[in-house]
Design an enzyme around this catalytic site. Structure first.
Site, PDB file in Angstrom:
ATOM      1  CG  ASP B   7      -1.852   1.083   1.359  1.00 60.30           C
ATOM      2  OD1 ASP B   7      -2.278   1.597   0.311  1.00 60.30           O
ATOM      3  OD2 ASP B   7      -2.216   1.449   2.497  1.00 60.30           O
ATOM      4  CD  GLU B   9      -3.493   8.015   0.137  1.00 56.66           C
ATOM      5  OE1 GLU B   9      -4.044   8.841   0.858  1.00 56.66           O
ATOM      6  OE2 GLU B   9      -4.012   7.573  -0.902  1.00 56.66           O
TER       7      GLU B   9
END
Lengths: 201, 201
Positions: B7, B9
């Site tokens: 991922d 953020e």
């Protein structure tokens, strides 16, 4: 959304084995798939030549560390990465490519790996899969990317055929003769133009 | 051969919308999928708020340019790229992520894109595909990679479940409660240890 998929040797960096042969003075390491078409036979030959000369992985890596990316490759790849995503797909080995990848600022590379013994001798290699360049292109298409691919020679053709748009970079004449439908260029500026056209919405 | 899938953020950079809300002073842009669970409804709401405030893409980009990667993220990602390949998969938009990707030295990012009008207003967005994180993981597995994935929250779970090994980074307590089988850590050093263990042959 577009993604770029490219070959490594001949596009961003020189041919690794040819340089290793040149710098070690071991002529037999110059053999390529043009001389021995079966890649497995060729690689086993290369590994046996290395064992014969007592060349360890670290010896080869020391030679590769002296190599530089092709002139203009760093800037071209920087231009790409500021605008697009790119996956470089190669038949080389991650253990060989490292020093050159560092000089290119660590682009993403899909390639193969070596098996290295305790004493540092290379005793085998692991092809991640056959026809990996084409399969990578197909996998990216399955993720709804439109793939723009480029390479320099025969072993890139299945990738180029699978891609949504494809170009050859500094191809040998027999390749352009056989695949006249694939546009080709001798310069990075030429590739930039092709890429901009292929990705224009 | 292993590949990392992560991922963006909450793992390498702060939450982009929350920062945009904070720096523009527009509280309503703080809404997340925790407030409006339908992503399409949420995004349309965000775009209408931006239109209301006459905010162009360039205004948002100016805000994002002031953001920095999370403390230690640059070094952690450098450590990864010197050792492994990594694909960062995110629900964000390539037009937003650019300034932060530059600060992270342009790792490969699979994400979505915006539609921008002639006057610079954002008038739509294009999800490349639903459940893109999981599908990317599955596509990499189809290329004979063993995938080591990590993320921070709910929208990463399908990716983590699909991966060969998976970890959570700074997850909210409700996520660790619901998925106690996924190891988690608060630090990049913790992730390094997990990654080294998962990739040991």
């Amino acid at each position: 959304m577009h993604i770029l998929c490219s070959d490594l040797e001949g596009v961003f960096v020189p041919e690794i084995w040819i340089n290793v042969a040149h710098k070690t003075g071991i002529e037999a390491l110059k053999l390529t798939t043009r001389d021995i078409s079966d890649y497995d036979v060729l690689m086993k030959k290369r590994l046996s030549i290395m064992a014969e000369h007592n060349l360890k992985l670290s010896d080869i890596q020391a030679v590769i560390k002296q190599m530089e990316p092709l002139e203009g490759a760093f800037e071209f790849l920087k231009w790409i990465r500021e605008r697009y995503q790119i996956i470089i797909v190669s038949d080389t080995f991650v253990e060989f490519a490292g020093p050159l990848m560092e000089k290119l600022n660590w682009p993403t590379l899909f390639c193969n790996s070596l098996t290295v013994a305790q004493d540092g001798m290379i005793n085998g290699y692991n092809l991640r899969q056959n026809d990996g360049k084409r399969k990578t292109t197909a996998a990216l298409k399955s993720l709804n990317f439109r793939v723009v691919a480029f390479g320099d020679s025969y072993n890139d053709i299945s990738m180029l055929k699978e891609a949504d748009a494809a170009f050859l970079f500094r191809p040998p004449e027999n390749v352009t003769d056989e695949f006249p439908e694939i546009p080709w260029t001798e310069t990075y500026d030429g590739l930039k133009t092709f890429i901009k056209e292929a990705t224009a919405e």
